[in-house]
Design an enzyme around this catalytic site. Structure first.
Site, PDB file in Angstrom:
ATOM      1  N   LYS A 111       0.858  -1.200   0.000  1.00 58.36           N
ATOM      2  CA  LYS A 111       0.000   0.000   0.000  1.00 58.36           C
ATOM      3  C   LYS A 111       0.879   1.228   0.000  1.00 58.36           C
ATOM      4  CE  LYS A 111      -4.476   0.539   0.690  1.00 58.36           C
ATOM      5  NZ  LYS A 111      -5.379  -0.340   0.021  1.00 58.36           N
TER       6      LYS A 111
HETATM    7  N1  GLU Z   1      -7.288  -0.104  -3.321  1.00 55.53           N
HETATM    8  C1  GLU Z   1      -7.997  -1.327  -3.559  1.00 55.53           C
HETATM    9  C2  GLU Z   1      -7.982  -2.185  -2.313  1.00 55.53           C
HETATM   10  O1  GLU Z   1      -7.750  -1.722  -1.223  1.00 55.53           O
HETATM   11  C3  GLU Z   1      -7.526  -2.053  -4.814  1.00 55.53           C
HETATM   12  C4  GLU Z   1      -6.117  -2.512  -4.786  1.00 55.53           C
HETATM   13  C5  GLU Z   1      -5.630  -3.098  -6.104  1.00 55.53           C
HETATM   14  O2  GLU Z   1      -6.424  -3.241  -7.010  1.00 55.53           O
HETATM   15  O3  GLU Z   1      -4.438  -3.372  -6.179  1.00 55.53           O
HETATM   16  O4  GLU Z   1      -8.288  -3.347  -2.378  1.00 55.53           O
END
Ligand code: GLU
Length: 425
Positions: A111
């Protein structure tokens, strides 16, 4: 377990660690694996000098955390929000590891984010910020190393700027370096709606298991961004009655049902994509936080972490909560909800449609061959449904809450991968 447990002053990280240690203890996970999986593999902090529209330079702080790459490249979004910091990214990165593991896709978790208020930035400033962020974290990003995606306050435009910057720096097109791109630029039909569609799928399956008809079921959608809008659209198409929606401009309550299509049209014509000024017959404007407390059967918190907390949990009227956001319920609130017999479908199951959709986009990018939206959804919905029942059945058989069940299933797959791959030298 004889490891010294890590704690954190950051509530989200502390919760993530507690959930992990609790499940690890219950499954008898070996100490070395507990030590390995309770820490991120890599965390970086970058400073981002950005020329503002008035010619001044502001330096923002950005973050990228790769929690695990045991199952594949780190995968997870990056967000723009004033509260983002390295610990939040660590917590959310670990949640991505469990999410991808549970979803059965070949990714680890990561993240990132930038501490900023995107509502204060012009489009040109957001572009320069995104390009600087991409350049600064470029050394650790790649289609086989770490693949970012949209998250809170980031979407298709940011993903294009990100991909374009990395491509220009590397002198070749790098479509698979990021997912959530617009359809015209190596994106996938279906990705934008995928997270919301996944949340709606979980709501529908949950209602089936508790023998409630989706038609007429009253649902609150807190947060009317990417996740909330598509969840609300899909649920209302199935006949559910969306009785409340909200965003940073407040809560919009309509006991006879929000006209979701109209509200969607409203935000799409609003310059900042907000509900501000939305009206329809029978609508009552209330403070944003109060939307969680209105009378309904299902609550889907689709905004930010900590929305349901010790202050408001006791006043929640819904019998079921499906977590569209990451970490929307604090641990003390979880206990209060449990004492009220409110059933919670956990975030990393309920909102996994987004990353499963990202996996489809990446697969299409690697192949240079694109699917129709029907094909995309016809693969997404069965995976979401299977995953829902995997967790539901585990929780029923082992008599544990769905969150604990999801952790137990997810940790096992990652721990097995770490064991098989072994430690280096
Ligand atoms: N931000 C989204 C999540 O928390 C998608 C992450 C992604 O597609 O890599 O799942």
């Amino acid at each position: 377990m004889s490891v010294k447990k890590r704690t954190s002053k950051n509530v989200l990280l502390d919760t993530a660690l507690n959930n992990f240690y609790g499940a690890a203890d219950e499954m008898g996970l070996e100490d070395d694996l507990v030590e390995i999986l309770s820490r991120p593999e890599r965390s970086i902090i970058v400073s981002l000098p950005v020329v503002m529209d008035d010619g001044s330079v502001r330096v923002f702080e950005g973050y990228r955390v790769q929690h695990s790459t045991a199952l594949g490249p780190a995968k997870g979004g990056f967000r723009y929000h004033p509260d983002v910091d390295i610990e939040e990214c660590e917590a959310l990165g670990s949640l991505m590891t469990w999410k991808c593991s549970l979803a059965g896709i070949p990714y680890g978790g990561g993240k990132g984010g930038v501490s900023c208020d995107p509502l204060e930035l012009s489009t040109a400033e957001r572009e320069r910020l995104t390009r600087t962020f991409a350049a600064r974290i470029s050394p650790i990003i790649g289609e086989w190393t770490d693949i970012p995606a949209p998250d809170v306050n980031t979407g298709a435009p940011e993903m294009v700027w990100f991909m374009d910057t990395i491509s220009k720096m590397r002198g070749r097109l790098e479509p698979g370096v990021v997912t959530g791109k617009p359809i015209s630029i190596w994106g996938s039909r279906g990705r934008t709606a995928a997270t919301g569609l996944g949340v709606a799928t979980c709501v529908r399956e949950l209602l089936k298991t508790v023998k409630m008809d989706v038609k007429g079921t009253r649902v609150i959608v807190q947060g009317f961004g990417n996740v909330g809008t598509y969840a609300a659209l899909s649920m209302s198409q199935s006949g559910a009655k969306i009785v409340g929606i909200s965003d940073v401009t407040g809560g919009y309550h309509a006991p006879d049902g929000i006209d979701v299509q109209k509200a969607f049209g409203h935000i799409n014509s609003h310059p900042k994509k907000l509900l501000e000024g939305y009206s329809q017959p029978g609508l009552q404007k209330i403070p944003g936080d109060d939307i969680l407390l209105v009378d309904a059967d299902v609550l889907t918190p689709c905004a930010l972490e900590g929305a349901v907390n010790a202050r408001n949990a006791a006043s929640i009227k819904a019998k079921y909560i499906v977590e569209g956001a990451n970490g929307p319920i604090t641990p003390d609130a979880d206990e209060i909800l449990s004492s009220k017999n409110i059933l919670v479908v956990p975030d990393f199951l309920a909102n996994s449609g987004g990353v499963i959709g990202s996996y489809f986009e990446w697969v299409q990018n690697l192949n240079g061959f694109f699917w129709t939206e029907e094909e995309y959804n016809s693969r997404l919905i069965p995976i979401m449904t299977d995953n829902f029942y995997r967790v539901w059945n585990y929780s029923q058989t082992h008599e544990v809450k769905m969150r604990r069940a999801a952790f137990l299933v997810a940790i096992k797959r990652v721990a097995d991968a770490v064991k098989m791959r072994g430690t280096f030298l």
